[in-house]
Design an enzyme around this catalytic site. Structure first.
Site, PDB file in Angstrom:
ATOM      1  CG  PHE A   7      39.426  48.137  39.513  1.00 44.57           C
ATOM      2  CD1 PHE A   7      40.064  46.912  39.609  1.00 44.57           C
ATOM      3  CD2 PHE A   7      38.446  48.461  40.442  1.00 44.57           C
ATOM      4  CE1 PHE A   7      39.749  46.020  40.631  1.00 44.57           C
ATOM      5  CE2 PHE A   7      38.123  47.571  41.465  1.00 44.57           C
ATOM      6  CZ  PHE A   7      38.782  46.355  41.554  1.00 44.57           C
ATOM      7  CG  ASP A  57      41.637  41.374  35.729  1.00 44.33           C
ATOM      8  OD1 ASP A  57      42.099  41.771  34.654  1.00 44.33           O
ATOM      9  OD2 ASP A  57      41.990  41.858  36.828  1.00 44.33           O
ATOM     10  NE  ARG A 117      31.309  42.369  47.466  1.00 40.38           N
ATOM     11  CZ  ARG A 117      32.261  41.749  46.767  1.00 40.38           C
ATOM     12  NH1 ARG A 117      32.100  41.549  45.481  1.00 40.38           N
ATOM     13  NH2 ARG A 117      33.368  41.338  47.350  1.00 40.38           N
TER      14      ARG A 117
HETATM   15  P1  IMP Z   1      41.277  37.225  37.896  1.00 38.68           P
HETATM   16  O1  IMP Z   1      41.666  36.068  38.762  1.00 38.68           O
HETATM   17  O2  IMP Z   1      42.377  38.226  37.744  1.00 38.68           O
HETATM   18  O3  IMP Z   1      40.667  36.822  36.572  1.00 38.68           O
HETATM   19  O4  IMP Z   1      40.220  38.062  38.696  1.00 38.68           O
HETATM   20  C1  IMP Z   1      38.964  37.636  38.914  1.00 38.68           C
HETATM   21  C2  IMP Z   1      38.407  38.295  40.162  1.00 38.68           C
HETATM   22  O5  IMP Z   1      39.056  39.529  40.462  1.00 38.68           O
HETATM   23  C3  IMP Z   1      36.971  38.637  39.884  1.00 38.68           C
HETATM   24  O6  IMP Z   1      36.124  37.588  40.281  1.00 38.68           O
HETATM   25  C4  IMP Z   1      36.774  39.896  40.694  1.00 38.68           C
HETATM   26  O7  IMP Z   1      36.376  39.587  42.019  1.00 38.68           O
HETATM   27  C5  IMP Z   1      38.137  40.551  40.748  1.00 38.68           C
HETATM   28  N1  IMP Z   1      38.274  41.617  39.730  1.00 38.68           N
HETATM   29  C6  IMP Z   1      39.024  41.600  38.602  1.00 38.68           C
HETATM   30  N2  IMP Z   1      38.898  42.746  37.906  1.00 38.68           N
HETATM   31  C7  IMP Z   1      38.027  43.503  38.611  1.00 38.68           C
HETATM   32  C8  IMP Z   1      37.479  44.827  38.403  1.00 38.68           C
HETATM   33  O8  IMP Z   1      37.727  45.540  37.421  1.00 38.68           O
HETATM   34  N3  IMP Z   1      36.634  45.256  39.371  1.00 38.68           N
HETATM   35  C9  IMP Z   1      36.298  44.538  40.469  1.00 38.68           C
HETATM   36  N4  IMP Z   1      36.782  43.300  40.699  1.00 38.68           N
HETATM   37  C10 IMP Z   1      37.650  42.801  39.784  1.00 38.68           C
HETATM   38 MG    MG Z   2      36.298  41.088  44.165  1.00 42.84          MG
END
Ligand code: IMP
Ligand code: MG
Length: 181
Positions: free
Chosen positions: A151, A102, A164
């Site tokens: 999301f 993300d 999950r």
């Molecule tokens: P980042 O650090 O923003 O890249 O986010 C990574 C973590 O955020 C992932 O391993 C997920 O646990 C959570 N995450 C990010 N986007 C989503 C989503 O759309 N749904 C559920 N979890 C998300």
């Molecule tokens: Mg998560």
């Protein structure tokens, strides 16, 4: 739980078909090298279980547990490692598995941390990658599906630890995410 979804993005059969392809690619790329998989808990659990059973190579498996969301739908940018000892990755060929890329904070922090333990190589595999500008740049070497910046839950992905266990991936209804403050 299905009522909480706006729509389904990937059905189970679609996911598993894509995992066949990813596993084939990974097996080909690592056939001469001893692979160590580092799975990022909890989001990658189901993805990991289905993917690894499709890779017919000798491999080692370690898990890492991090938190960055603190129950919200937006990343805080702060990544907390929940265990004291990191897996021993010295001289190993590492493949990091995570559910979704993300903002990039989580995978960048994990990659940087593992890098300090001197692995021979590091690659990244994610089931989903959001098409967006990232706060931190992360090269994902293997990506299951590219998705829009929405999301999503299911197949390991949660919202406040729920959903999950859905066998498919769907977009969570927006009004369920909206939070005061
Ligand atoms: P980042 O650090 O923003 O890249 O986010 C990574 C973590 O955020 C992932 O391993 C997920 O646990 C959570 N995450 C990010 N986007 C989503 C989503 O759309 N749904 C559920 N979890 C998300
Ligand atoms: Mg998560």
């Amino acid at each position: 739980m299905q009522d909480d979804l706006d729509r389904i993005l990937f059905r189970e059969t679609t996911i598993l078909r894509r995992l066949d392809e990813l596993a084939g690619q990974i097996s080909k790329d690592y056939r001469e090298r001893e692979l160590t998989v580092i799975a990022v808990l909890n989001g990658s659990l189901i993805f990991m279980a289905d993917l690894l059973r499709r890779i017919p190579l000798p491999l080692k498996l370690d898990c890492l547990s991090v938190a960055s969301y603190h129950g919200k739908a937006q990343t805080s940018g702060e990544v907390i490692f929940k265990q004291i000892a990191l897996p021993d990755v010295m001289d190993r060929h590492i493949l990091i598995l995570d559910d979704i890329l993300d903002s990039g904070h989580t995978l960048a922090a994990i990659r940087d941390k593992l890098q300090t333990a001197k692995p021979r190589s590091i690659r990244v595999c994610v089931l989903l990658s959001k098409k967006k500008r990232r706060a931190r740049h992360v090269d994902a070497d293997y990506v299951g599906f590219e998705i829009e910046d929405e999301f999503v839950v299911g197949y390991g992905l949660d919202f406040m630890e729920r959903y999950r266990n859905l066998p498919y991936i769907g977009v969570l209804r927006k009004e369920l995410i909206a939070q005061p403050g």
